[in-house]
Design an enzyme around this catalytic site. Sequence first.
Site, PDB file in Angstrom:
ATOM      1  N   TYR A  49     -10.434 -13.306 -31.914  1.00  0.00           N
ATOM      2  CA  TYR A  49     -11.778 -13.059 -32.461  1.00  0.00           C
ATOM      3  C   TYR A  49     -11.718 -13.273 -33.964  1.00  0.00           C
ATOM      4  CZ  TYR A  49     -13.266 -11.334 -27.945  1.00  0.00           C
ATOM      5  OH  TYR A  49     -13.579 -11.251 -26.620  1.00  0.00           O
ATOM      6  N   PHE A 190     -21.529 -10.728 -22.854  1.00  0.00           N
ATOM      7  CA  PHE A 190     -22.855 -11.316 -23.143  1.00  0.00           C
ATOM      8  C   PHE A 190     -23.966 -10.617 -22.338  1.00  0.00           C
ATOM      9  CE2 PHE A 190     -20.687 -15.679 -24.102  1.00  0.00           C
ATOM     10  CZ  PHE A 190     -20.414 -15.280 -25.402  1.00  0.00           C
ATOM     11  N   GLY A 200     -25.574 -14.779 -30.336  1.00  0.00           N
ATOM     12  CA  GLY A 200     -25.893 -13.352 -30.352  1.00  0.00           C
ATOM     13  C   GLY A 200     -27.388 -13.067 -30.274  1.00  0.00           C
ATOM     14  N   GLY A 201     -27.775 -11.885 -30.715  1.00  0.00           N
ATOM     15  CA  GLY A 201     -29.160 -11.434 -30.594  1.00  0.00           C
ATOM     16  C   GLY A 201     -29.408 -10.853 -29.216  1.00  0.00           C
TER      17      GLY A 201
HETATM   18  N1  LIG Z   1     -13.830 -12.729 -22.007  1.00  0.00           N
HETATM   19  C1  LIG Z   1     -14.554 -13.530 -22.726  1.00  0.00           C
HETATM   20  O1  LIG Z   1     -14.481 -14.753 -22.594  1.00  0.00           O
HETATM   21  C2  LIG Z   1     -15.519 -12.949 -23.712  1.00  0.00           C
HETATM   22  C3  LIG Z   1     -16.476 -13.780 -24.332  1.00  0.00           C
HETATM   23  C4  LIG Z   1     -17.356 -13.187 -25.218  1.00  0.00           C
HETATM   24  C5  LIG Z   1     -17.304 -11.832 -25.495  1.00  0.00           C
HETATM   25  N2  LIG Z   1     -16.357 -11.054 -24.898  1.00  0.00           N
HETATM   26  C6  LIG Z   1     -16.285  -9.588 -25.139  1.00  0.00           C
HETATM   27  O2  LIG Z   1     -17.519  -9.030 -24.766  1.00  0.00           O
HETATM   28  C7  LIG Z   1     -18.086  -8.289 -25.834  1.00  0.00           C
HETATM   29  C8  LIG Z   1     -19.592  -8.423 -25.775  1.00  0.00           C
HETATM   30  O3  LIG Z   1     -19.965  -9.757 -26.042  1.00  0.00           O
HETATM   31  P1  LIG Z   1     -20.706 -10.174 -27.390  1.00  0.00           P
HETATM   32  O4  LIG Z   1     -20.435  -9.163 -28.439  1.00  0.00           O
HETATM   33  O5  LIG Z   1     -20.330 -11.586 -27.686  1.00  0.00           O
HETATM   34  O6  LIG Z   1     -22.225 -10.201 -26.934  1.00  0.00           O
HETATM   35  P2  LIG Z   1     -23.279  -9.043 -26.510  1.00  0.00           P
HETATM   36  O7  LIG Z   1     -22.643  -7.724 -26.460  1.00  0.00           O
HETATM   37  O8  LIG Z   1     -24.027  -9.548 -25.352  1.00  0.00           O
HETATM   38  O9  LIG Z   1     -24.317  -9.124 -27.705  1.00  0.00           O
HETATM   39  C9  LIG Z   1     -23.950  -9.005 -29.018  1.00  0.00           C
HETATM   40  C10 LIG Z   1     -25.167  -9.380 -29.860  1.00  0.00           C
HETATM   41  O10 LIG Z   1     -26.183  -8.413 -29.664  1.00  0.00           O
HETATM   42  C11 LIG Z   1     -26.523  -7.819 -30.905  1.00  0.00           C
HETATM   43  N3  LIG Z   1     -26.756  -6.404 -30.631  1.00  0.00           N
HETATM   44  C12 LIG Z   1     -25.872  -5.521 -30.081  1.00  0.00           C
HETATM   45  N4  LIG Z   1     -26.472  -4.323 -29.921  1.00  0.00           N
HETATM   46  C13 LIG Z   1     -27.748  -4.472 -30.360  1.00  0.00           C
HETATM   47  C14 LIG Z   1     -28.854  -3.581 -30.460  1.00  0.00           C
HETATM   48  N5  LIG Z   1     -28.766  -2.316 -30.053  1.00  0.00           N
HETATM   49  N6  LIG Z   1     -30.018  -4.058 -30.973  1.00  0.00           N
HETATM   50  C15 LIG Z   1     -30.115  -5.328 -31.387  1.00  0.00           C
HETATM   51  N7  LIG Z   1     -29.106  -6.225 -31.316  1.00  0.00           N
HETATM   52  C16 LIG Z   1     -27.931  -5.792 -30.820  1.00  0.00           C
HETATM   53  C17 LIG Z   1     -25.352  -8.049 -31.822  1.00  0.00           C
HETATM   54  O11 LIG Z   1     -25.770  -8.150 -33.155  1.00  0.00           O
HETATM   55  P3  LIG Z   1     -25.474  -6.970 -34.234  1.00  0.00           P
HETATM   56  O12 LIG Z   1     -24.049  -7.110 -34.627  1.00  0.00           O
HETATM   57  O13 LIG Z   1     -26.450  -7.277 -35.322  1.00  0.00           O
HETATM   58  O14 LIG Z   1     -25.765  -5.669 -33.549  1.00  0.00           O
HETATM   59  C18 LIG Z   1     -24.855  -9.413 -31.333  1.00  0.00           C
HETATM   60  O15 LIG Z   1     -25.586 -10.462 -31.917  1.00  0.00           O
HETATM   61  C19 LIG Z   1     -17.453  -8.905 -27.090  1.00  0.00           C
HETATM   62  O16 LIG Z   1     -17.549  -8.045 -28.215  1.00  0.00           O
HETATM   63  C20 LIG Z   1     -16.065  -9.177 -26.596  1.00  0.00           C
HETATM   64  O17 LIG Z   1     -15.280  -7.988 -26.685  1.00  0.00           O
HETATM   65  C21 LIG Z   1     -15.488 -11.585 -24.008  1.00  0.00           C
END
Ligand SMILES: NC(=O)c1ccc[n+]([C@@H]2O[C@H](COP(=O)([O-])OP(=O)(O)OC[C@H]3O[C@@H](n4cnc5c(N)ncnc54)[C@H](OP(=O)(O)O)[C@@H]3O)[C@@H](O)[C@H]2O)c1
Length: 266
Positions: A49, A190, A200-201
């Site tokens: 990351y 996601f 994101g978003g």
């Molecule tokens: N295994 C894989 O291939 C893989 C791939 C991707 C991700 N992951 C893991 O999965 C986790 C989750 O995925 P992700 O972080 O990419 O996406 P996510 O959790 O679906 O969404 C994150 C997005 O949502 C926003 N967000 C989060 N909470 C919010 C709220 N309460 N209100 C408004 N916006 C909000 C964040 O922006 P802000 O920062 O502005 O809140 C960010 O842009 C990652 O952190 C990672 O640990 C694994």
Amino acid sequence: MRTWTLGDRVVNRMGFGAKRLGSDPDRATEVLRRAIELGVNHIDTASFYGAFDGAANEQIRRALSPYPPDLVIATKVGPSADGLARPDQLRGLVEDNLRQLGRDHLDLVYLRQHGLRSIAEHFGALAGLREAGLIQHLGLSNVRDVHLDEAAAIAPVVAVQNRYGIGFGRVNDDLVRTTGERGLAFVPFFAIAADAREDGGVAATEAVLAVARAHRVTPAHVRLAWTLHQGAHVLAIPGTGNPEHLAENIAAADLRLTDDDLSRLG
Ligand SMILES: NC(=O)c1ccc[n+]([C@@H]2O[C@H](COP(=O)([O-])OP(=O)(O)OC[C@H]3O[C@@H](n4cnc5c(N)ncnc54)[C@H](OP(=O)(O)O)[C@@H]3O)[C@@H](O)[C@H]2O)c1
């Protein structure tokens, strides 16, 4: 149920994803410490990351070490700056995680694959590291049912991490069901961003907005509550670098959706 047992480790189903911690170290520390205060004991991370430089892991170590005894840190190996690592390179990636996190073993390591027909050699290499005591539990990420069967014949799998959410990644519907039937965790990523993926978003569809209005909560809240309604074995790992979003996300574990809400959300 608010908790799930990953192997032998009990975690709150509402966890935290470290991918969005951002580049401000003070803010990242604030978010991580607040997450623990609010009850998070399952953090999902990876040394890739950021810029394949271990930044998220090192941020976790700086903010949280010495670690609370109940904290489960899950990490992933597979991706490298040159593409998917070879099986013989996985030990080095595990050791990178150990060093960056300041641990002598890793609680949960996912093989994060892409493009492999068979994962047997890669997963076999991780199974060897588990036997050697470097890893406590194993998981699979970005896989299909066939990979799960292949891995389970080599060593115990405790979790599968694939993309999944409202109107997103529904190709994984069967895997959500099979993991539940086998007593494994399903850990979707996601769940909030959905199709926007790395950008994101919050994916706020009409249905999500309508349910959010009815409950007087935000669309992110609805998306996370829906995640936890997909089965007692489904764990949430929302990613954020924003302390207010963090608190909102953790509160989503308390939102009860009705059957009408769930059929509207699909
Ligand atoms: N295994 C894989 O291939 C893989 C791939 C991707 C991700 N992951 C893991 O999965 C986790 C989750 O995925 P992700 O972080 O990419 O996406 P996510 O959790 O679906 O969404 C994150 C997005 O949502 C926003 N967000 C989060 N909470 C919010 C709220 N309460 N209100 C408004 N916006 C909000 C964040 O922006 P802000 O920062 O502005 O809140 C960010 O842009 C990652 O952190 C990672 O640990 C694994």
